[in-house]
Write a protein that holds these residues in place. Structure first.
Motif, PDB file in Angstrom:
ATOM      1  N   SER A   8    -119.594-106.214 -22.695  1.00 45.41           N
ATOM      2  CA  SER A   8    -119.179-107.394 -23.440  1.00 45.41           C
ATOM      3  C   SER A   8    -118.267-106.900 -24.559  1.00 45.41           C
ATOM      4  CB  SER A   8    -120.372-108.177 -23.984  1.00 45.41           C
ATOM      5  OG  SER A   8    -121.231-107.385 -24.758  1.00 45.41           O
ATOM      6  N   ILE A   9    -117.132-107.560 -24.653  1.00 50.93           N
ATOM      7  CA  ILE A   9    -116.142-107.215 -25.678  1.00 50.93           C
ATOM      8  C   ILE A   9    -115.971-108.438 -26.553  1.00 50.93           C
ATOM      9  CG2 ILE A   9    -113.784-106.456 -26.126  1.00 50.93           C
ATOM     10  CD1 ILE A   9    -113.835-105.235 -23.259  1.00 50.93           C
ATOM     11  N   VAL A  10    -116.140-108.234 -27.846  1.00 51.77           N
ATOM     12  CA  VAL A  10    -116.140-109.337 -28.794  1.00 51.77           C
ATOM     13  C   VAL A  10    -115.108-109.048 -29.882  1.00 51.77           C
ATOM     14  CG1 VAL A  10    -117.578-110.737 -30.325  1.00 51.77           C
ATOM     15  CG2 VAL A  10    -118.631-109.549 -28.376  1.00 51.77           C
ATOM     16  N   ASP A  11    -114.265-110.036 -30.156  1.00 45.86           N
ATOM     17  CA  ASP A  11    -113.328-109.990 -31.273  1.00 45.86           C
ATOM     18  C   ASP A  11    -113.845-110.993 -32.298  1.00 45.86           C
ATOM     19  OD1 ASP A  11    -111.186-110.052 -33.039  1.00 45.86           O
ATOM     20  OD2 ASP A  11    -109.788-110.941 -31.611  1.00 45.86           O
ATOM     21  N   PHE A  38    -125.055-100.996 -28.232  1.00 45.75           N
ATOM     22  CA  PHE A  38    -123.752-100.977 -28.887  1.00 45.75           C
ATOM     23  C   PHE A  38    -122.994 -99.712 -28.498  1.00 45.75           C
ATOM     24  CE2 PHE A  38    -125.713-103.974 -31.783  1.00 45.75           C
ATOM     25  CZ  PHE A  38    -124.653-104.769 -32.159  1.00 45.75           C
ATOM     26  N   LEU A  39    -121.721 -99.872 -28.218  1.00 46.30           N
ATOM     27  CA  LEU A  39    -120.835 -98.727 -28.027  1.00 46.30           C
ATOM     28  C   LEU A  39    -119.820 -98.638 -29.150  1.00 46.30           C
ATOM     29  CD1 LEU A  39    -120.070 -98.888 -24.193  1.00 46.30           C
ATOM     30  CD2 LEU A  39    -121.787 -97.510 -25.368  1.00 46.30           C
ATOM     31  N   VAL A  40    -119.334 -99.791 -29.598  1.00 45.96           N
ATOM     32  CA  VAL A  40    -118.296 -99.855 -30.630  1.00 45.96           C
ATOM     33  C   VAL A  40    -118.587-101.042 -31.529  1.00 45.96           C
ATOM     34  CG1 VAL A  40    -115.825-100.295 -31.035  1.00 45.96           C
ATOM     35  CG2 VAL A  40    -116.530 -98.879 -29.108  1.00 45.96           C
ATOM     36  N   PRO A  54    -106.929-108.097 -33.172  1.00 44.22           N
ATOM     37  CA  PRO A  54    -108.343-108.396 -33.408  1.00 44.22           C
ATOM     38  C   PRO A  54    -108.715-108.146 -34.860  1.00 44.22           C
ATOM     39  CG  PRO A  54    -108.100-106.349 -32.194  1.00 44.22           C
ATOM     40  CD  PRO A  54    -106.736-106.927 -32.332  1.00 44.22           C
ATOM     41  N   LYS A  55    -109.786-108.786 -35.279  1.00 45.84           N
ATOM     42  CA  LYS A  55    -110.297-108.597 -36.648  1.00 45.84           C
ATOM     43  C   LYS A  55    -111.346-107.480 -36.665  1.00 45.84           C
ATOM     44  CE  LYS A  55    -108.008-112.242 -37.976  1.00 45.84           C
ATOM     45  NZ  LYS A  55    -106.599-112.087 -38.052  1.00 45.84           N
ATOM     46  N   THR A  56    -112.425-107.694 -35.949  1.00 47.18           N
ATOM     47  CA  THR A  56    -113.490-106.702 -35.784  1.00 47.18           C
ATOM     48  C   THR A  56    -113.841-106.677 -34.302  1.00 47.18           C
ATOM     49  OG1 THR A  56    -114.371-107.150 -37.995  1.00 47.18           O
ATOM     50  CG2 THR A  56    -115.859-106.087 -36.433  1.00 47.18           C
ATOM     51  N   VAL A  57    -113.898-105.505 -33.740  1.00 47.56           N
ATOM     52  CA  VAL A  57    -114.161-105.363 -32.306  1.00 47.56           C
ATOM     53  C   VAL A  57    -115.566-104.808 -32.100  1.00 47.56           C
ATOM     54  CG1 VAL A  57    -113.450-104.206 -30.176  1.00 47.56           C
ATOM     55  CG2 VAL A  57    -111.723-105.005 -31.799  1.00 47.56           C
ATOM     56  N   VAL A  58    -116.299-105.451 -31.189  1.00 45.45           N
ATOM     57  CA  VAL A  58    -117.648-105.006 -30.831  1.00 45.45           C
ATOM     58  C   VAL A  58    -117.691-104.873 -29.316  1.00 45.45           C
ATOM     59  CG1 VAL A  58    -120.114-105.544 -30.893  1.00 45.45           C
ATOM     60  CG2 VAL A  58    -118.632-106.227 -32.804  1.00 45.45           C
ATOM     61  N   ILE A  59    -118.208-103.756 -28.840  1.00 46.31           N
ATOM     62  CA  ILE A  59    -118.379-103.546 -27.398  1.00 46.31           C
ATOM     63  C   ILE A  59    -119.830-103.152 -27.149  1.00 46.31           C
ATOM     64  CG2 ILE A  59    -117.666-102.240 -25.352  1.00 46.31           C
ATOM     65  CD1 ILE A  59    -114.952-101.788 -26.745  1.00 46.31           C
TER      66      ILE A  59
END
Length: 98
Positions: A8-11, A38-40, A54-59
């Motif tokens: 899952s990739i979240v911006d 969490f990876l990133v 993107p503002k903040t990226v979560v993977i």
């Protein structure tokens, strides 16, 4: 052959930092029972090509798409998702791993 892992990739655009921190601190414990991790997570990145800003990226990594869907729709995550909706705007995608 087992299903490939998914990501899952979240911006995230954080609108209320204090409320978003409550979300971050609280929702993390909901991932593990569904095999998520969490990876990133961060805002320090370089755009190499294209016009995505993107503002903040979560993977996150998940064992499979079903695990992600079960987590995302779970009773454990739902209250935290509601807090995230109040604290931030997000674009979320799920992509198959190799």
């Amino acid at each position: 052959m087992p299903a490939a892992k998914v990501y899952s990739i979240v911006d995230v655009e954080i609108l209320d930092p204090a409320l978003f921190q409550k979300y971050v601190d609280g929702h993390q414990k909901t991932l593990e029972p569904f095999g998520g991790r969490f990876l990133v997570a961060g805002g320090n990145f370089d755009v190499i090509e294209g016009d995505w800003t993107p503002k903040t990226v979560v993977i996150h990594e998940w064992p499979n798409r079903e695990a992600f869907q079960k987590w995302y729709n779970s009773d454990d995550y739902t209250p935290w998702k509601q807090i995230r909706h109040q604290a931030a705007k997000a674009n979320v995608i799920v992509v198959d791993g190799l």
